[in-house]
Design a protein around this motif. Sequence first.
Motif, PDB file in Angstrom:
ATOM      1  N   VAL A  73     -34.904  -6.735 -17.113  1.00 27.54           N
ATOM      2  CA  VAL A  73     -35.388  -7.476 -15.636  1.00 27.54           C
ATOM      3  C   VAL A  73     -36.285  -6.238 -14.782  1.00 27.54           C
ATOM      4  O   VAL A  73     -35.715  -5.088 -14.751  1.00 27.54           O
ATOM      5  CB  VAL A  73     -34.369  -8.085 -14.772  1.00 27.54           C
ATOM      6  CG1 VAL A  73     -34.980  -8.565 -13.407  1.00 27.54           C
ATOM      7  CG2 VAL A  73     -33.509  -9.081 -15.539  1.00 27.54           C
ATOM      8  N   ILE A  74     -37.069  -6.475 -14.162  1.00 25.61           N
ATOM      9  CA  ILE A  74     -38.099  -5.810 -13.491  1.00 25.61           C
ATOM     10  C   ILE A  74     -38.446  -6.477 -12.390  1.00 25.61           C
ATOM     11  O   ILE A  74     -38.762  -7.690 -12.138  1.00 25.61           O
ATOM     12  CB  ILE A  74     -39.323  -5.273 -14.038  1.00 25.61           C
ATOM     13  CG1 ILE A  74     -38.974  -4.546 -15.486  1.00 25.61           C
ATOM     14  CG2 ILE A  74     -40.258  -4.468 -13.098  1.00 25.61           C
ATOM     15  CD1 ILE A  74     -40.386  -4.101 -16.426  1.00 25.61           C
ATOM     16  N   SER A  75     -38.315  -5.738 -11.166  1.00 26.57           N
ATOM     17  CA  SER A  75     -38.846  -6.151  -9.807  1.00 26.57           C
ATOM     18  C   SER A  75     -39.609  -5.397  -9.195  1.00 26.57           C
ATOM     19  O   SER A  75     -39.852  -4.207  -9.125  1.00 26.57           O
ATOM     20  CB  SER A  75     -37.514  -6.381  -8.840  1.00 26.57           C
ATOM     21  OG  SER A  75     -37.051  -5.123  -8.431  1.00 26.57           O
ATOM     22  N   LEU A  76     -40.495  -6.120  -8.770  1.00 21.50           N
ATOM     23  CA  LEU A  76     -41.780  -5.553  -7.623  1.00 21.50           C
ATOM     24  C   LEU A  76     -41.962  -5.937  -6.514  1.00 21.50           C
ATOM     25  O   LEU A  76     -41.847  -7.170  -6.240  1.00 21.50           O
ATOM     26  CB  LEU A  76     -43.046  -5.273  -8.653  1.00 21.50           C
ATOM     27  CG  LEU A  76     -44.492  -5.017  -7.796  1.00 21.50           C
ATOM     28  CD1 LEU A  76     -44.396  -3.277  -7.620  1.00 21.50           C
ATOM     29  CD2 LEU A  76     -45.729  -5.215  -8.531  1.00 21.50           C
ATOM     30  N   THR A  77     -41.856  -4.967  -5.480  1.00 18.95           N
ATOM     31  CA  THR A  77     -42.099  -5.290  -4.081  1.00 18.95           C
ATOM     32  C   THR A  77     -43.273  -4.678  -3.458  1.00 18.95           C
ATOM     33  O   THR A  77     -43.149  -3.291  -3.594  1.00 18.95           O
ATOM     34  CB  THR A  77     -40.725  -5.112  -3.204  1.00 18.95           C
ATOM     35  OG1 THR A  77     -39.703  -5.779  -3.745  1.00 18.95           O
ATOM     36  CG2 THR A  77     -40.908  -5.716  -1.718  1.00 18.95           C
ATOM     37  N   ILE A  78     -44.220  -5.241  -3.023  1.00 17.14           N
ATOM     38  CA  ILE A  78     -45.506  -4.781  -1.906  1.00 17.14           C
ATOM     39  C   ILE A  78     -45.303  -5.194  -0.763  1.00 17.14           C
ATOM     40  O   ILE A  78     -45.532  -6.609  -0.432  1.00 17.14           O
ATOM     41  CB  ILE A  78     -46.507  -4.783  -2.873  1.00 17.14           C
ATOM     42  CG1 ILE A  78     -46.440  -4.064  -4.386  1.00 17.14           C
ATOM     43  CG2 ILE A  78     -47.607  -3.996  -2.028  1.00 17.14           C
ATOM     44  CD1 ILE A  78     -47.854  -4.251  -4.905  1.00 17.14           C
ATOM     45  N   LYS A  79     -45.148  -4.565   0.175  1.00 16.03           N
ATOM     46  CA  LYS A  79     -45.051  -4.860   1.574  1.00 16.03           C
ATOM     47  C   LYS A  79     -45.533  -3.794   2.676  1.00 16.03           C
ATOM     48  O   LYS A  79     -45.511  -2.492   2.310  1.00 16.03           O
ATOM     49  CB  LYS A  79     -43.440  -5.366   2.116  1.00 16.03           C
ATOM     50  CG  LYS A  79     -42.603  -4.446   2.094  1.00 16.03           C
ATOM     51  CD  LYS A  79     -41.204  -4.862   2.295  1.00 16.03           C
ATOM     52  CE  LYS A  79     -40.284  -3.785   2.224  1.00 16.03           C
ATOM     53  NZ  LYS A  79     -38.845  -4.394   2.528  1.00 16.03           N
ATOM     54  N   THR A  80     -45.579  -4.258   3.920  1.00 18.19           N
ATOM     55  CA  THR A  80     -46.000  -3.088   4.839  1.00 18.19           C
ATOM     56  C   THR A  80     -44.719  -3.163   5.870  1.00 18.19           C
ATOM     57  O   THR A  80     -43.869  -3.845   5.973  1.00 18.19           O
ATOM     58  CB  THR A  80     -46.958  -3.663   5.687  1.00 18.19           C
ATOM     59  OG1 THR A  80     -46.516  -4.877   6.437  1.00 18.19           O
ATOM     60  CG2 THR A  80     -48.399  -3.767   5.058  1.00 18.19           C
ATOM     61  N   VAL A  81     -44.484  -1.803   6.203  1.00 18.85           N
ATOM     62  CA  VAL A  81     -43.277  -1.438   6.836  1.00 18.85           C
ATOM     63  C   VAL A  81     -44.009  -0.566   7.996  1.00 18.85           C
ATOM     64  O   VAL A  81     -44.379   0.619   7.998  1.00 18.85           O
ATOM     65  CB  VAL A  81     -42.258  -0.436   6.128  1.00 18.85           C
ATOM     66  CG1 VAL A  81     -40.941   0.010   7.017  1.00 18.85           C
ATOM     67  CG2 VAL A  81     -41.660  -1.222   5.118  1.00 18.85           C
ATOM     68  N   GLY A  82     -44.192  -1.007   9.241  1.00 13.05           N
ATOM     69  CA  GLY A  82     -44.774  -0.664  10.456  1.00 13.05           C
ATOM     70  C   GLY A  82     -46.243  -0.348   9.874  1.00 13.05           C
ATOM     71  O   GLY A  82     -46.860  -1.209   9.401  1.00 13.05           O
ATOM     72  N   ASP A  83     -46.673   0.810   9.973  1.00 15.37           N
ATOM     73  CA  ASP A  83     -48.040   1.473   9.542  1.00 15.37           C
ATOM     74  C   ASP A  83     -47.985   2.055   8.060  1.00 15.37           C
ATOM     75  O   ASP A  83     -49.046   2.611   7.962  1.00 15.37           O
ATOM     76  CB  ASP A  83     -48.377   2.326  10.556  1.00 15.37           C
ATOM     77  CG  ASP A  83     -48.806   1.891  12.088  1.00 15.37           C
ATOM     78  OD1 ASP A  83     -48.770   0.563  12.016  1.00 15.37           O
ATOM     79  OD2 ASP A  83     -48.946   2.338  12.983  1.00 15.37           O
TER      80      ASP A  83
END
Length: 459
Positions: free
Chosen positions: A367-377
Motif C-alpha cells: 500500500v502506498i499513500s500520497l498526500t499533496i496539500k498546502t500548509v499555510g504558505d
Amino acid sequence: MGAVDFFEELRFIWELLAAEHLFAFVFAKRRERYGWTVVISGLVLTAWACLYPFWQNDFLWDVFGRWGKVFHVAWYISLAVASGIAIYLCYYLTVADMLFVCAAGYSLQHVEFVVVNEVLAKGIWKRLPNLLPVYAAICVVTTVLLYALAYHIVEDKFHASGGTLFEDKPSNLAFTALMYLMLFAATFMCQSIFVSSQANYERINYLGATTDFLICLLILSVQYNICKVHNLNREKDIIGQLLYERKRQYELSRENIEAINHKCHDLKHQLRALKQVGQDERNQYIDELEHSIDIYDAVVETGNEVVDTILSEKALNCERRKIRLSCIVDASHLDFMSTLDIYAILGNALDNAIETVSKYQDDDKRVISLTIKTVGDFLSIQTNNYCEGELEICGGLPVTTKRDKEHHGFGMKSMRHLVDKYGGSLAVNVKDNVFTLQILVPMPKEFVRLYAEREVGRN
C-alpha cells in the motif's frame, strides 16, 4: 595599548566573520534562529577579540618570553576556529564543508589584510595607523570592494553546489583540515618574513607580502575549481540519470502497453462468454468488466495536468503490480514549479515507494499513500509506504541497497537538489515499519496572493 590595537583586533574578527558568512550564505542553507545565532556569536567573538590588547604588551613578553610568538599565533588560530564553530551553528554544513568555507573566508580576509596592513600601512604610508579615522575608512572601503568582487565571482559556483561538497568521511575531513592548517602555517610564516628583527621593524618585506598574497589567492583558486569540478560532475550525473530514466520510462511504457493488450485480449473472451451465460452470471461478468474499464479509463483530476498524468501512469503501474495507491491530492498550488521538476520529484518518490512495497507478498503491506496539500504558505508533499528492517541514513538521505548505486542512489539526491532549488526541505524517517518522505516547499509570495484571489473568486 591604544585605540589602534583594539581596532586591529575588531577588524580581524569582523572581516573574518563577514568573509566566512559570505561564502556560507551562497553555499548552504541557514539554520533555524539564524539571526539570533549570528548576533550572539558575533558579540561573543568580538568580546573575545578585545581581550588580546590587554595581553599583547608587557604581559605577553614578560611572562611568556620567547614563547610570546607562540601565544600570539595560538590566539588567532583559536579565534579562527571559534569563528568556524559559529558558522557551523548558523548553517547546515558538514564538518568538512565548514572547514572548506572557513579556509575560503580566512584566505579572503587575509588578502585584504596583506594589501592594507602589510603593504599600505607598513610600507607605503607608515603614518596611516596614526590617522585612525582614515585608516578605518580605507579598511572598510577595501573590504567592501574586495568582498563584493569575491561574491560576484563565486556566487554561481558555490550556490550550484547544492549545499554539500564533502561528506564527513575520514579522507574528506583530513583533506579540508590539512588545507586549513596549511593556510595558517603559510600565512604566519609569511608574516614572520615581514620583520626579520626588532631593529628593522618598520621595514616592509614585499617578498613576504607577495608570497602571503599569492598563497591566499592559490587557496581561493583551488577551492573555486573544486566547486567547478563538483558542479560538472553533478551535471554529468544528472545527464546520466536522465538517460537512465528515459530507458526505464520506455520499459515501463512497454510493460503498460503489454498489460493493456493483455486486458483487451481478456475482454474479448469475456464478451464472447457473455453471449452464452445466464442473466445472473452475466451481471457478474458485467461488473468485472466495468471495474477493468474504470482502471484504464479513470480520469485523475488534481488541479494540475502534470500531476494528473503522473498519477494516471503510476496508478496503472500499481494496478499491474497489485499495489494499492491511495491519493489525497490538491495540486492546484503547484503552478510555481516547472513541469520537469514536478515530474522528477513525484515520479522518483512514487517509483521508490512502488519498488519498496513490491518486495512484500502480504497485500496489507503493498500500500502506498500520497498526500499533496498546502500548509499555510508552504506546499506539502508526503508519501508513506511499508518498509521493514533498519534504514541506513547518510547525509539525511537513505542509502540504497542496490548494486547499481550510481543510478538508484542518485534519485533521492536529485529530489533533494530540486527541493533545495525552491528553498524547501526534504526529510525521511521510518517509524513502526512505515517509511515517510516529507517535502515542504515555501510558495512564492506572488503565487500565494494569486491562489488567495483564486479562492475568493470561487467563493
